[in-house]
Design an enzyme around this catalytic site. Structure first.
Site, mmCIF file in Angstrom:
data_model
loop_
_atom_site.group_PDB
_atom_site.id
_atom_site.type_symbol
_atom_site.label_atom_id
_atom_site.label_comp_id
_atom_site.label_asym_id
_atom_site.label_seq_id
_atom_site.Cartn_x
_atom_site.Cartn_y
_atom_site.Cartn_z
ATOM 1 N N ASP A 106 -64.280 -1.380 7.842
ATOM 2 C CA ASP A 106 -64.750 -0.132 8.399
ATOM 3 C C ASP A 106 -63.830 0.832 8.637
ATOM 4 O O ASP A 106 -62.558 0.557 8.711
ATOM 5 C CB ASP A 106 -65.389 -0.409 9.905
ATOM 6 C CG ASP A 106 -66.640 -1.437 9.581
ATOM 7 O OD1 ASP A 106 -67.139 -1.421 8.497
ATOM 8 O OD2 ASP A 106 -66.974 -2.000 10.683
HETATM 9 N N1 URA Z 1 -66.367 -6.939 10.446
HETATM 10 C C1 URA Z 1 -66.600 -5.405 11.182
HETATM 11 O O1 URA Z 1 -67.291 -5.452 12.027
HETATM 12 N N2 URA Z 1 -65.924 -4.432 10.616
HETATM 13 C C2 URA Z 1 -64.886 -4.753 9.821
HETATM 14 O O2 URA Z 1 -64.322 -3.750 8.998
HETATM 15 C C3 URA Z 1 -64.710 -5.885 9.360
HETATM 16 C C4 URA Z 1 -65.580 -6.912 9.673
#
Ligand code: URA
Length: 236
Positions: A106
């Site tokens: 993310d």
């Molecule tokens: N899980 C999440 O919630 N975000 C990420 O970036 C990776 C795994």
């Protein structure tokens, strides 16, 4: 002799120009192979053996590139984005134009991201059938409930019906932990913690299969993978 490929493809792979630009440059006599001007874009060249120059500047060829990035928050895990900086913008020494991040973190997640043009390796690491462990370091907005380790280990079902496979959690403090998952569902770690009533306020990926984030890499820094790291990723 190295592998053979078309002169225009050789140069396009190295990001020298678009295929159509390159065809024009070649026809105009700006490209030389082993010191001789070549005017045919289809001419085959052997990478690693032939010496290819554009306007007198040597253009080497690399077939595969592998980088480990310590992704900072605020950049997107994509190859292009109209509004934000991408993880590829951070790999300033890259040579190939076909690099991509292996999986997504993310925008606000930090940590290990493998960047390569090796599609086969990416598939091995991302395919759900391969069960590759991914370890995340998590900080939460409130104490993680006592039964969380047990709930995660049994697999957890969300209200929307999504099921997360069994995962293992090791608590660090009341509000921080390491979580190992083998899937990569959308916002998975954040959603798993939401299911136990906690909001993730910091998330960092520490490892992916045998590849561990080099802790000497500052946030936003990257380095090439070593031969051994590449071999280990293939052998797992
Ligand atoms: N899980 C999440 O919630 N975000 C990420 O970036 C990776 C795994």
């Amino acid at each position: 002799m190295g592998k053979l490929l078309r002169l225009d493809k050789y140069l396009a792979d190295m990001g020298v120009g678009t295929r159509s630009q390159l065809k024009e440059w070649i026809r105009k006599g700006r490209v030389a192979v082993n010191g001789e001007t070549v005017r045919s874009p289809e001419q085959k060249v052997a990478f690693g053996t032939d010496r290819v120059e554009v306007d007198g500047v040597l253009v080497g060829y690399v077939e595969k590139e592998y980088y480990m990035l310590n992704k900072p928050a605020g950049v997107v895990s994509a190859t292009e984005d109209a509004r934000h900086k991408t993880v590829l913008d951070l790999i300033s020494s890259r040579q190939r134009k076909d690099l991509f991040p292996v999986g997504r973190l993310d925008m606000d997640t930090e940590g290990l991201l493998l960047i390569t043009n090796d599609g086969e390796l990416a598939h091995r690491l991302l395919s759900p059938k391969k069960h590759v462990d991914k370890v995340y370091y998590v900080k939460t907005d409130r104490p993680i409930p006592e039964d969380t380790k047990k709930r995660f280990s049994q697999g957890i079902q969300m209200e929307d019906g999504t099921v997360f496979q069994p995962a293992s959690m090791e608590r660090e403090t009341d509000t921080s932990a390491y979580l190992t998952i083998q899937e990569g569902k959308f916002h998975q770690v954040k959603r798993m913690f939401l299911a136990v009533g906690c909001q993730v306020i910091y998330l960092k990926r520490i490892s992916m299969g045998p590849l561990r984030l080099d802790d000497t890499l500052a946030c936003g820094a990257y380095r090439k993978l070593t031969e051994e790291e590449i071999r280990n990723l293939y052998e797992r």
